[in-house]
Write an enzyme that holds these catalytic residues in place. Structure first.
Site, PDB file in Angstrom:
ATOM      1  N   GLU A 179       0.835  -1.210   0.000  1.00 32.22           N
ATOM      2  CA  GLU A 179       0.000   0.000   0.000  1.00 32.22           C
ATOM      3  C   GLU A 179       0.871   1.263   0.000  1.00 32.22           C
ATOM      4  O   GLU A 179       0.561   2.245  -0.668  1.00 32.22           O
ATOM      5  CB  GLU A 179      -0.935   0.026   1.228  1.00 32.22           C
ATOM      6  CG  GLU A 179      -1.937  -1.111   1.290  1.00 32.22           C
ATOM      7  CD  GLU A 179      -3.068  -1.026   0.277  1.00 32.22           C
ATOM      8  OE1 GLU A 179      -3.089  -0.098  -0.537  1.00 32.22           O
ATOM      9  OE2 GLU A 179      -3.937  -1.927   0.288  1.00 32.22           O
ATOM     10  N   ASP A 315      -4.402  -9.726  -7.932  1.00 33.78           N
ATOM     11  CA  ASP A 315      -4.690  -8.810  -9.035  1.00 33.78           C
ATOM     12  C   ASP A 315      -3.527  -8.041  -9.675  1.00 33.78           C
ATOM     13  O   ASP A 315      -3.145  -8.279 -10.810  1.00 33.78           O
ATOM     14  CB  ASP A 315      -5.797  -7.829  -8.620  1.00 33.78           C
ATOM     15  CG  ASP A 315      -5.613  -7.236  -7.205  1.00 33.78           C
ATOM     16  OD1 ASP A 315      -4.555  -7.447  -6.610  1.00 33.78           O
ATOM     17  OD2 ASP A 315      -6.526  -6.545  -6.720  1.00 33.78           O
ATOM     18  N   GLU A 429     -19.427  -5.568  -3.583  1.00 31.14           N
ATOM     19  CA  GLU A 429     -18.021  -5.961  -3.406  1.00 31.14           C
ATOM     20  C   GLU A 429     -17.780  -7.425  -3.831  1.00 31.14           C
ATOM     21  O   GLU A 429     -16.903  -7.696  -4.626  1.00 31.14           O
ATOM     22  CB  GLU A 429     -17.662  -5.732  -1.930  1.00 31.14           C
ATOM     23  CG  GLU A 429     -16.265  -6.069  -1.507  1.00 31.14           C
ATOM     24  CD  GLU A 429     -15.236  -5.021  -1.878  1.00 31.14           C
ATOM     25  OE1 GLU A 429     -15.539  -4.053  -2.571  1.00 31.14           O
ATOM     26  OE2 GLU A 429     -14.068  -5.211  -1.470  1.00 31.14           O
ATOM     27  N   GLU A 491     -12.302   0.017  -9.873  1.00 25.96           N
ATOM     28  CA  GLU A 491     -11.952  -0.910 -10.972  1.00 25.96           C
ATOM     29  C   GLU A 491     -12.906  -0.877 -12.159  1.00 25.96           C
ATOM     30  O   GLU A 491     -12.475  -1.032 -13.311  1.00 25.96           O
ATOM     31  CB  GLU A 491     -11.840  -2.350 -10.433  1.00 25.96           C
ATOM     32  CG  GLU A 491     -10.685  -2.569  -9.461  1.00 25.96           C
ATOM     33  CD  GLU A 491     -10.952  -2.035  -8.069  1.00 25.96           C
ATOM     34  OE1 GLU A 491     -12.134  -1.752  -7.758  1.00 25.96           O
ATOM     35  OE2 GLU A 491     -10.001  -1.886  -7.278  1.00 25.96           O
TER      36      GLU A 491
HETATM   37  C1  DMJ Z   1      -6.422   0.340  -4.764  1.00 26.40           C
HETATM   38  O1  DMJ Z   1      -5.599   0.618  -3.700  1.00 26.40           O
HETATM   39  C2  DMJ Z   1      -5.686  -0.287  -5.900  1.00 26.40           C
HETATM   40  O2  DMJ Z   1      -6.426  -0.163  -7.064  1.00 26.40           O
HETATM   41  C3  DMJ Z   1      -5.349  -1.731  -5.646  1.00 26.40           C
HETATM   42  O3  DMJ Z   1      -4.755  -2.336  -6.744  1.00 26.40           O
HETATM   43  C4  DMJ Z   1      -6.583  -2.493  -5.283  1.00 26.40           C
HETATM   44  N1  DMJ Z   1      -7.318  -1.886  -4.243  1.00 26.40           N
HETATM   45  C5  DMJ Z   1      -7.587  -0.476  -4.288  1.00 26.40           C
HETATM   46  C6  DMJ Z   1      -8.834  -0.059  -5.011  1.00 26.40           C
HETATM   47  O4  DMJ Z   1      -9.874  -0.913  -4.953  1.00 26.40           O
END
Ligand code: DMJ
EC number: 3.2.1.-
Length: 588
Positions: A179, A315, A429, A491
């Site tokens: 993060e 992801d 979600e 997304e």
């Molecule tokens: C963001 O911090 C980024 O896009 C990450 O790859 C996935 N989670 C969040 C948004 O949903």
């Protein structure tokens, strides 16, 4: 008077003028000490590790250098947009762009007034919270959006506060390296590349110096949930045996860009060692081509576990392969190989066609588990998985694979469909859909859908299916909803934006506007936008949470889809997973 008594006339006058200057530099003022809206930091003793000077306990024998040579001319990504725009269409587009900017400005203003320097603004109560190390995540994450939206005064006046952020310490016991990398390092790099302001690069280096110490383990694999204090105090570190694929594989873009900007290869060296493990073990997993969601950083062994997905916890590792290829100017073929093998496996084993009342030809990415050498696909639908639409479409353009652009379109269509299907007009979600027996053709079968709802619900099987559907608030096509929240995620609009820029089709702008109005309608508060508890109701209740990605990603993509297509063109910029654009190198 107090100033006058304490510092004398001239100092008091100077202080007064400085204060006025500061006040004029920003229309939004942070709260004064003692104000209940002020984000008071925890009262733990503050340390300040000098990461650059801290000795490395496990140095590498020799650094892997960045590839040299002229960047390749990459295939064109964006649609060839017509220079002339229809006047009515332009009017509508500009009005929509203005609405998005207004939404951003409200959040920014209240973040400044009520939660300045906190990681997040509480959009209902006001005040801030610090889940990301107390390093002003919303401020740093929003910087490039400010620039992109042309809010330059705010951008410039925020830099001096960014300079004061102390990355030498955090009150958290464990820092999330992923993060911090995507939000703070990515945010600072993009803000620097857009503005050219060197102070932002200096700050990015500070973050990079800190994160580099998370790689200081005997096998040079990073610790992803990292005890920064232990590292700062010089304790020995070992990589964890349970690591999420997304957290170990998505450090590549930011570290590579930092090495390029500073001409110091150490960050590129650090992530290349992870890339080498991914490459070496890519064919040895239970779904060759992909890696399981949970891997072992200590051994390192990225092969053993049996759960696979393109969605949560895996992801962005997949997302970064094509993007890394672009960022390296096509000079590192390993990223093309990682992309093409993993996407081939993902298409075969994780994508499924959901059954919908209108027999829509769409695809979604589910969760695959390998049992006794057999791959079982669970037809899950996560909001997070929607990024895969953009990933396939971009990869398809970059590597000239038409099939991938089609797959990207179908996944994005599924997300647009899911938004429309939900009572609040926003996708939940996590949910499940009915998986068609074949991806090629599929006809709506109401009985089969109802049977599956009964089977999934488990409890209340004795009830008539209609009652179950009503109780569970399931839109047609959904067989269960495990997590009804919408936490302001980006997304879906991310992929819609990419599809628009790639195809030039206005229908994507129309879909974006429907999504934006639905989101605004349900999430808007006096101070900003709040996450929702349950989108399967028409009037969803709210939570006091506004993640920094709302301003960094969601609103940025909404803004860009209504901007001129040349504004942050996909031919010139590649977005990290937090929507921070990095410049793509070009041949001279
Ligand atoms: C963001 O911090 C980024 O896009 C990450 O790859 C996935 N989670 C969040 C948004 O949903």
């Amino acid at each position: 008077m107090a100033l006058l008594r304490r510092y004398g006339l001239y100092t008091a006058i100077a202080a007064f003028f400085l204060y006025m200057l500061y006040s004029l530099s920003s229309p939004y003022q942070p709260p004064a000490p003692g104000d209940k809206n002020r984000n008071e930091k925890p009262k733990k003793p503050v340390k300040n590790y000098d990461w650059k000077k801290l000795p490395v306990k496990n140095p590498v024998e020799s650094l892997i250098p960045l590839p040299t040579g002229e960047p390749k001319l990459l295939p064109k990504i964006q649609f060839e947009f017509d220079e002339k725009e229809d006047a009515t269409a332009k009017n509508i587009r500009l009005q929509r762009k203005g609405e998005v900017k207004k939404a951003f400005e409200k959040c920014w203003k209240n973040y400044r007034v009520k939660a300045w320097m906190a990681d997040e603004l509480k959009p209902i109560e006001g005040g801030g919270k610090d889940p990301f190390g107390g390093w002003a995540a919303t401020l740093i994450d929003s910087m490039d959006t400010l620039w992109i939206m042309g809010i330059k005064e705010e951008f410039n006046s925020a830099i001096k506060d960014i300079e004061n952020i102390n990355f030498g310490w955090s009150p958290l016991d464990k820092v999330n390296v992923f993060e911090t990398n995507i939000r703070h390092l990515g945010g600072l790099i993009a803000a620097y590349e857009l503005s050219g302001d060197k102070r932002l690069l200096e700050k990015a280096k500070e973050v990079g110096e800190m994160l580099y110490h998370a790689f200081d383990t005997p096998n040079r694999m990073p610790i992803t949930r990292w005890d920064l204090n232990a590292a700062g105090e010089g304790k020995s570190q070992v990589a964890d045996d349970t690591v999420l694929l997304a957290e170990i594989g998505s450090l590549s873009m930011e570290f590579t860009k930092l090495s390029k900007l500073t001409k110091d290869p150490k960050w590129y060296d650090a992530i290349t060692r992870v890339t080498q493990v991914l490459e070496k073990q890519q064919d040895q997993t239970k779904i060759p081509g992909m890696w399981p969601i949970v891997v072992n950083g200590k051994k390192p062994d990225f092969t053993s576990d049996s759960g696979f997905s393109l969605a949560a916890m895996a992801d962005s590792t997949y997302e970064y392969f094509a993007k890394m290829y672009a960022l390296m100017g096509g000079l590192d073929p390993v990223y093309e190989k990682l992309y093409s093998k993993s996407m081939t496996a993902a298409i075969k084993h994780t994508l499924y066609r959901p059954m919908t009342p209108d027999n829509a030809d769409i695809l979604m990415a589910g969760f695959a588990r390998v049992q006794d050498s057999e791959v079982k696909l669970d037809p899950e639908m996560q909001h997070l998985a929607c990024y895969a639409g953009g990933m396939f479409a971009l990869g398809g353009k970059l590597f000239d694979i038409t099939e991938h652009v089609k797959v990207g379109r179908k996944i994005t269509d599924a997300c647009v469909w899911a938004y429309k299907a939900s009572p609040a007009g926003i996708m939940p979600e996590v949910s499940h859909l009915y998986k068609c027996p074949s991806n090629l053709n599929c006809t709506w079968n109401e009985e089969a859908w109802k049977e599956q709802i009964k089977a999934r619900a488990g409890v209340g099987k004795e009830k008539a299916p209609e009652q179950n559907i009503a109780n569970l608030r399931l839109p047609e096509g959904f067989t269960s909803i495990e997590d009804r929240r919408y936490i302001l995620r980006p997304e879906a609009i991310e992929s819609v934006f990419i599809m628009y820029r790639i195809t030039g089709e206005q229908s994507w702008q129309a879909a974006a506007w429907d999504m934006f109005t639905a989101i605004q309608q349900s999430t808007s508060t006096d101070l900003g936008n709040a996450a929702l508890i349950d989108v399967s109701t028409k009037d969803p209740p709210k939570m006091d949470s506004m993640e920094s990605f709302w301003m960094a990603e969601t609103l940025k993509y909404f803004y860009l889809i209504f901007s001129e297509p040349s504004h942050i063109s996909l031919d010139d910029w590649v977005f990290n997973t937090e929507a921070h654009p990095f410049k793509v190198p070009k041949p001279s």
